[in-house]
Design an enzyme around this catalytic site. Structure first.
Site, mmCIF file in Angstrom:
data_model
loop_
_atom_site.group_PDB
_atom_site.id
_atom_site.type_symbol
_atom_site.label_atom_id
_atom_site.label_comp_id
_atom_site.label_asym_id
_atom_site.label_seq_id
_atom_site.Cartn_x
_atom_site.Cartn_y
_atom_site.Cartn_z
ATOM 1 N N HIS A 1 -2.357 5.295 -0.414
ATOM 2 C CA HIS A 1 -2.067 6.114 0.758
ATOM 3 C C HIS A 1 -1.062 7.224 0.433
ATOM 4 O O HIS A 1 -0.193 7.056 -0.433
ATOM 5 C CB HIS A 1 -1.487 5.201 1.849
ATOM 6 N N ASP B 1 1.071 -2.550 -0.139
ATOM 7 C CA ASP B 1 1.043 -2.040 1.228
ATOM 8 C C ASP B 1 -0.111 -2.750 1.937
ATOM 9 O O ASP B 1 -1.278 -2.494 1.648
ATOM 10 C CB ASP B 1 0.822 -0.519 1.170
ATOM 11 N N SER C 1 -7.405 2.161 2.813
ATOM 12 C CA SER C 1 -7.617 2.656 4.169
ATOM 13 C C SER C 1 -8.859 3.522 4.338
ATOM 14 O O SER C 1 -9.435 3.554 5.417
ATOM 15 C CB SER C 1 -6.387 3.443 4.636
ATOM 16 N N LYS D 1 -1.578 -1.134 13.121
ATOM 17 C CA LYS D 1 -3.015 -1.419 12.922
ATOM 18 C C LYS D 1 -3.361 -2.695 13.710
ATOM 19 O O LYS D 1 -3.394 -2.649 14.922
ATOM 20 C CB LYS D 1 -3.331 -1.547 11.430
ATOM 21 N N GLU E 1 -2.677 -1.241 -2.546
ATOM 22 C CA GLU E 1 -2.866 -1.579 -1.131
ATOM 23 C C GLU E 1 -3.695 -2.849 -1.026
ATOM 24 O O GLU E 1 -4.590 -3.069 -1.848
ATOM 25 C CB GLU E 1 -3.617 -0.445 -0.410
ATOM 26 N N ASN F 1 -7.950 1.492 14.606
ATOM 27 C CA ASN F 1 -7.454 0.447 13.701
ATOM 28 C C ASN F 1 -7.021 -0.789 14.491
ATOM 29 O O ASN F 1 -6.323 -1.653 13.962
ATOM 30 C CB ASN F 1 -6.259 0.966 12.892
ATOM 31 N N HIS G 1 -3.619 -2.436 6.279
ATOM 32 C CA HIS G 1 -4.932 -2.771 6.849
ATOM 33 C C HIS G 1 -5.370 -4.201 6.530
ATOM 34 O O HIS G 1 -6.505 -4.566 6.817
ATOM 35 C CB HIS G 1 -5.988 -1.781 6.360
HETATM 36 C C1 LIG Z 1 -2.590 2.203 3.877
HETATM 37 C C2 LIG Z 1 -1.622 2.783 4.860
HETATM 38 N N1 LIG Z 1 -0.309 2.672 4.620
HETATM 39 C C3 LIG Z 1 0.595 3.183 5.463
HETATM 40 C C4 LIG Z 1 0.216 3.839 6.600
HETATM 41 C C5 LIG Z 1 1.255 4.420 7.495
HETATM 42 O O1 LIG Z 1 1.539 3.543 8.520
HETATM 43 P P1 LIG Z 1 2.086 4.100 9.915
HETATM 44 O O2 LIG Z 1 0.881 4.539 10.673
HETATM 45 O O3 LIG Z 1 2.801 2.952 10.503
HETATM 46 O O4 LIG Z 1 2.981 5.245 9.576
HETATM 47 C C6 LIG Z 1 -1.131 3.953 6.917
HETATM 48 C C7 LIG Z 1 -1.550 4.625 8.169
HETATM 49 O O5 LIG Z 1 -2.167 5.614 8.212
HETATM 50 C C8 LIG Z 1 -2.091 3.435 6.011
HETATM 51 O O6 LIG Z 1 -3.389 3.573 6.243
#
Ligand SMILES: Cc1ncc(COP(=O)(O)O)c(C=O)c1O
Length: 380
Positions: A132, A203, A178, A234, A174, A46, A206
């Protein structure tokens, strides 16, 4: 026998080709990865802008290792404050809170938001079905009504909002999904949420750093969600997360967010690194242009094969193979050709949609992308 289900669960995962295992990485950068003495082209990170590189030693030489306590005791340090202010200034928010991970930020914000003395029968959370795990877990951990809407489906979301009698409504999505790589229709979702007097939480894990005119993700669309989560792991290439909102909401989180209150404030090393990385990210317009060019080139080459990538314009370019066996077989053939790509299987993605999650970065060359696509065409 106590905990007999542990061996049963492991055996089932193995039998179904779903066993998750870590691989020991000897060296990695955005372009290559070395595992068990062999170097591969890396299409599984990422680190979209190639920022997760070695730091200069003198950049951290005066930084202390630990914050010594939670932020509410004596752990809130100047570097945390600077990082929060920089993020607020960059993204146009009044206030921010730092978390050790995006997962902690997402779950805890949702839990805190719907955990008050007031009874929760009047609250509802509306989540995109592909959100997520951290958002889903946070939503399910509250007493608010948990409502899922079909992925990016505004009509479905509207009908869900129409039906609810809840007074406190939050729509959660999001910026970039992801595992699919597509983007949410943020402007339309925001308008819809407003018309039902609902708040919006996005969120941008990405999206931040890579999407939008200035690489700022959702806020580049002109929309300012009531709650914005960005993660540092990321495109920023380090670790941690921030929640941005009004002062009012952040004040509330400071009282009721248990993951914030009852944890050691993030290390000043991590906060200093995040500040450095944020500066780099903001200045990385050349890398963003290179990334866009690479994504376009990948899409052009893949469209000339008989493979059907998912509709994504972002750095995440998944190819669905259906069964776990199929995707593992393709992954293994790619490895033989010196290419490392993540195979994502249920329950991370829905049944029969096991996929290669190909991630393109600014560090890949034209030749790397050509090599990937010709290998994919050969082994798929
Ligand atoms: C869309 C999304 N939100 C949150 C997270 C979590 O973030 P972190 O890796 O900082 O715990 C991820 C990571 O896998 C993600 O892909």
């Amino acid at each position: 026998m106590p905990f007999a289900y542990i061996s049963q669960a492991l055996a089932a995962r193995r039998r179904e080709g779903l066993l998750r295992q870590r691989v020991l990485v000897e060296h990695a950068c955005a372009r290559t990865i070395t595992i068990a003495g062999k170097q591969y082209l890396n299409f599984a990170s990422n680190d979209y802008l190639g920022l997760a590189t070695k730091l200069e030693v003198d950049q951290l030489v005066h930084t202390e290792a630990g914050s010594r306590s939670s932020a509410l005791v004596t752990g809130y340090l100047d570097v945390h404050h600077k990082l929060e202010r920089k993020l607020c200034h960059t993204l146009g928010y009044e206030a921010a809170l730092l978390f050790p991970s995006g997962f902690a930020a997402n779950t805890s914000v949702l839990k805190a938001l719907f955990t008050t003395q007031e009874k929760q029968s009047s609250a509802a959370v509306f989540q995109d079905k592909l959100n997520h795990a951290s958002l889903i877990d946070g939503g399910l951990a509250t007493d608010a009504k948990f409502v899922r809407f079909n992925h990016n489906d505004l009509t479905h979301l509207r009908s869900r909002l129409e039906k609810t009698k809840a007074e406190h409504k939050l729509v959660v999505t999001e910026g970039v999904f992801s595992m699919d790589g597509d983007t949410a229709p943020i402007v339309e979702i925001s308008e819809l949420a407003k018309s039902y007097n609902a708040w919006l939480m996005v969120d941008d894990a990405h999206a931040f750093g890579v999407v939008g005119e200035n690489g700022l993700g959702t806020v580049d669309t002109g929309i300012k969600p009531e709650i914005l989560v960005i993660t540092f792991g990321k495109a920023m290439g380090c670790q941690g997360a921030a929640v941005l909102a009004s002062q009012h909401v952040i004040d509330y989180m400071t009282q009721f967010n248990r993951e914030f209150v009852y944890t050691t404030a993030i290390s000043p090393i991590m906060a200093s690194v995040a500040l450095l990385q944020l500066e780099k990210l903001l200045q990385a317009s050349q890398a963003r242009d290179k990334l866009s060019g690479n994504i376009e080139y990948f899409k052009k080459l893949i469209s000339a094969t008989n493979l059907s990538p998912m509709p994504s314009d972002t750095a995440i370019q998944p190819l669905v193979y259906g069964s776990s066996e199929n995707v593992l077989a393709v992954q293994s053939k790619l490895k033989q050709q010196g290419i490392w790509v993540g195979a994502i299987r249920p329950p991370t993605v829905p049944q029969n949609t096991a996929r290669l999650r190909i991630t393109i970065t600014a560090e890949h060359s034209i030749e790397d992308i050509e090599c990937l696509v010709s290998a994919l065409a050969e082994v798929s």
